[in-house]
Design a protein around this motif. Sequence first.
Motif, PDB file in Angstrom:
ATOM      1  N   GLN A 112      47.922  49.608  20.202  1.00  0.00           N
ATOM      2  CA  GLN A 112      47.058  48.446  20.463  1.00  0.00           C
ATOM      3  C   GLN A 112      46.406  47.931  19.181  1.00  0.00           C
ATOM      4  OE1 GLN A 112      47.326  47.129  23.481  1.00  0.00           O
ATOM      5  NE2 GLN A 112      48.658  48.888  23.892  1.00  0.00           N
ATOM      6  N   VAL A 113      46.044  48.830  18.279  1.00  0.00           N
ATOM      7  CA  VAL A 113      45.440  48.404  17.013  1.00  0.00           C
ATOM      8  C   VAL A 113      46.448  47.599  16.192  1.00  0.00           C
ATOM      9  CG1 VAL A 113      44.564  49.224  14.790  1.00  0.00           C
ATOM     10  CG2 VAL A 113      43.731  50.246  16.911  1.00  0.00           C
ATOM     11  N   ILE A 114      47.713  48.030  16.195  1.00  0.00           N
ATOM     12  CA  ILE A 114      48.749  47.290  15.460  1.00  0.00           C
ATOM     13  C   ILE A 114      48.904  45.883  16.031  1.00  0.00           C
ATOM     14  CG2 ILE A 114      51.223  47.205  14.948  1.00  0.00           C
ATOM     15  CD1 ILE A 114      51.180  50.268  14.857  1.00  0.00           C
ATOM     16  N   ILE A 115      48.939  45.774  17.359  1.00  0.00           N
ATOM     17  CA  ILE A 115      49.055  44.449  17.997  1.00  0.00           C
ATOM     18  C   ILE A 115      47.845  43.583  17.655  1.00  0.00           C
ATOM     19  CG2 ILE A 115      49.155  43.255  20.223  1.00  0.00           C
ATOM     20  CD1 ILE A 115      50.674  45.704  21.305  1.00  0.00           C
ATOM     21  N   TRP A 116      46.649  44.182  17.662  1.00  0.00           N
ATOM     22  CA  TRP A 116      45.428  43.445  17.325  1.00  0.00           C
ATOM     23  C   TRP A 116      45.465  42.942  15.887  1.00  0.00           C
ATOM     24  CZ3 TRP A 116      41.512  45.126  13.840  1.00  0.00           C
ATOM     25  CH2 TRP A 116      40.337  44.361  13.846  1.00  0.00           C
ATOM     26  N   ILE A 117      45.951  43.772  14.976  1.00  0.00           N
ATOM     27  CA  ILE A 117      46.033  43.365  13.564  1.00  0.00           C
ATOM     28  C   ILE A 117      46.984  42.180  13.401  1.00  0.00           C
ATOM     29  CG2 ILE A 117      46.845  44.098  11.277  1.00  0.00           C
ATOM     30  CD1 ILE A 117      45.795  46.896  11.937  1.00  0.00           C
ATOM     31  N   VAL A 118      48.105  42.205  14.125  1.00  0.00           N
ATOM     32  CA  VAL A 118      49.068  41.105  14.033  1.00  0.00           C
ATOM     33  C   VAL A 118      48.479  39.812  14.599  1.00  0.00           C
ATOM     34  CG1 VAL A 118      51.318  40.283  14.830  1.00  0.00           C
ATOM     35  CG2 VAL A 118      51.060  42.646  14.073  1.00  0.00           C
ATOM     36  N   LEU A 119      47.739  39.916  15.688  1.00  0.00           N
ATOM     37  CA  LEU A 119      47.184  38.726  16.342  1.00  0.00           C
ATOM     38  C   LEU A 119      45.914  38.205  15.663  1.00  0.00           C
ATOM     39  CD1 LEU A 119      47.538  39.377  20.183  1.00  0.00           C
ATOM     40  CD2 LEU A 119      48.634  37.587  18.848  1.00  0.00           C
ATOM     41  N   MET A 120      45.247  39.029  14.885  1.00  0.00           N
ATOM     42  CA  MET A 120      43.957  38.677  14.304  1.00  0.00           C
ATOM     43  C   MET A 120      43.982  37.354  13.530  1.00  0.00           C
ATOM     44  SD  MET A 120      41.421  41.268  12.257  1.00  0.00           S
ATOM     45  CE  MET A 120      42.741  41.697  11.119  1.00  0.00           C
ATOM     46  N   PRO A 121      44.958  37.110  12.625  1.00  0.00           N
ATOM     47  CA  PRO A 121      44.958  35.818  11.912  1.00  0.00           C
ATOM     48  C   PRO A 121      45.137  34.621  12.845  1.00  0.00           C
ATOM     49  CG  PRO A 121      46.391  37.408  10.820  1.00  0.00           C
ATOM     50  CD  PRO A 121      46.028  37.991  12.139  1.00  0.00           C
ATOM     51  N   PHE A 122      45.988  34.775  13.865  1.00  0.00           N
ATOM     52  CA  PHE A 122      46.221  33.683  14.811  1.00  0.00           C
ATOM     53  C   PHE A 122      44.947  33.346  15.577  1.00  0.00           C
ATOM     54  CE2 PHE A 122      47.418  32.171  19.043  1.00  0.00           C
ATOM     55  CZ  PHE A 122      48.217  31.078  18.715  1.00  0.00           C
ATOM     56  N   VAL A 123      44.215  34.372  16.019  1.00  0.00           N
ATOM     57  CA  VAL A 123      42.976  34.142  16.768  1.00  0.00           C
ATOM     58  C   VAL A 123      41.919  33.509  15.872  1.00  0.00           C
ATOM     59  CG1 VAL A 123      41.130  35.275  18.061  1.00  0.00           C
ATOM     60  CG2 VAL A 123      43.492  36.037  18.354  1.00  0.00           C
ATOM     61  N   GLN A 124      41.852  33.942  14.629  1.00  0.00           N
ATOM     62  CA  GLN A 124      40.872  33.359  13.701  1.00  0.00           C
ATOM     63  C   GLN A 124      41.137  31.883  13.435  1.00  0.00           C
ATOM     64  OE1 GLN A 124      41.145  36.251  10.425  1.00  0.00           O
ATOM     65  NE2 GLN A 124      38.949  36.638  10.682  1.00  0.00           N
ATOM     66  N   VAL A 125      42.408  31.531  13.280  1.00  0.00           N
ATOM     67  CA  VAL A 125      42.757  30.150  12.937  1.00  0.00           C
ATOM     68  C   VAL A 125      42.606  29.224  14.138  1.00  0.00           C
ATOM     69  CG1 VAL A 125      44.649  28.636  12.210  1.00  0.00           C
ATOM     70  CG2 VAL A 125      44.259  30.812  11.039  1.00  0.00           C
ATOM     71  N   THR A 126      43.112  29.628  15.289  1.00  0.00           N
ATOM     72  CA  THR A 126      43.171  28.727  16.443  1.00  0.00           C
ATOM     73  C   THR A 126      41.929  28.765  17.319  1.00  0.00           C
ATOM     74  OG1 THR A 126      44.306  30.430  17.742  1.00  0.00           O
ATOM     75  CG2 THR A 126      45.685  28.862  16.535  1.00  0.00           C
TER      76      THR A 126
END
Length: 409
Positions: A112-126
């Motif tokens: 879950q931490v790996i998935i969160w790290i991958v999604l983190m930039p997308f959530v920050q931008v959008t």
Amino acid sequence: MKQLFKKRLANHLTEMMKYLRLVFNDYFVLALVFLIGGLGYYYSNALKQLHSGIWWAPLLTIGVLLIGIQLGRFATLVQDPDYVFLLPQESEMVYYLRSAYRYSLVLACVTQVIIWIVLMPFVQVTLLATTSDLFYLLASILLLKAIWLNADFARKYRVKSRWVANRFLFRFLLPLAIFTISFYFEYWVGSLLTFLIILFSTVNSWRWGIRPLDWRTMIDDENNRMHTVYQFFNLFTDVPSLNGSVRRRRYLDWLLRRIRLIPENTYLYLYAHGILRDHEMGGLYFRLTVIGTLFLVFIKGEMLPIALCLIFLYLIGFQMIPFYFHFDDNAFVHIYPVTNDHQMKNFQRVLLIMLCAVATIFAIAVIAINYTNVVTIIGVIVGELLEVLAFIYLYVPRRIQRGQRSRNI
């Protein structure tokens, strides 16, 4: 019981490492490096073109998180004979299952931490999420996974309130509700709700140990989990413990009727019927084709789609090679008046048809997405043609000869 779990975990990890060494061979690691690098480059470029306020951004993030939270099941490592041999110690099994729970939770949290790290930039931008918002989201994800595993824990016992072991509720409905609250209301509210639920679930779990175990459900769940793991390994190597099955597929008879029933086509008939009807091999071919097509549909560029096409073509063809020996243990094929040359030619012909079909699907996907890029269109057609011919007529005979020598040792 804790020592029993440690012993089984050690044996389990030894077995997994044996298969992982075969999965992550030199060729696959090289392909994986190119794949991850290409996807990372495409992801970083895509982020530069996004902006805040996109209506579909939270929906996509919720969908990805819902899929990601399904990864990592409760690994009990129980075996079929346990129902007989461990039944007298049923009251002690709670300590065994708690050790299994801790092991499963650690693995699930890493995923879950790996998935969160991958999604983190997308959530920050959008979604313009702050650093505190992202950590509240991470807390919600990890706590939801713990709740998910608690529900699976309860499923191993004959609890009175069956809703505490309801998979649909804790795998889909609850995460969907929490993620919706987090993205459309406040991140800390979703995190607070998951904390209260996990607190109630943990307190309630101490009463499960006094109830009788549901041995059949527990063993079936573990067998299904290991079957999924073995299916993944079977994408790359033969797994002896994975039992195959044969299915009659009448809707494909029109393909098989095109084979002329002459002695030279004996193995052509066997290989064609075997691959189409074998659940593992046919399913493997279909799954890799679908996965490769989905990758190509979402990838746009000049060289990356070509590289992905060639990688997936190689992976699909490589997985088909062991089927050459599929009928060697059948005594009747050895009395056929057919030479090894006929067997090799028939196998190459089947591979040629299968890989050409996949290459056509991949080429259509690439051309449909990159129809304005002439270099990509020409490159994918020429590259696939050269790879299919070189793979079938140069690589396959050498690989099979090497396999025959290892089988004769």
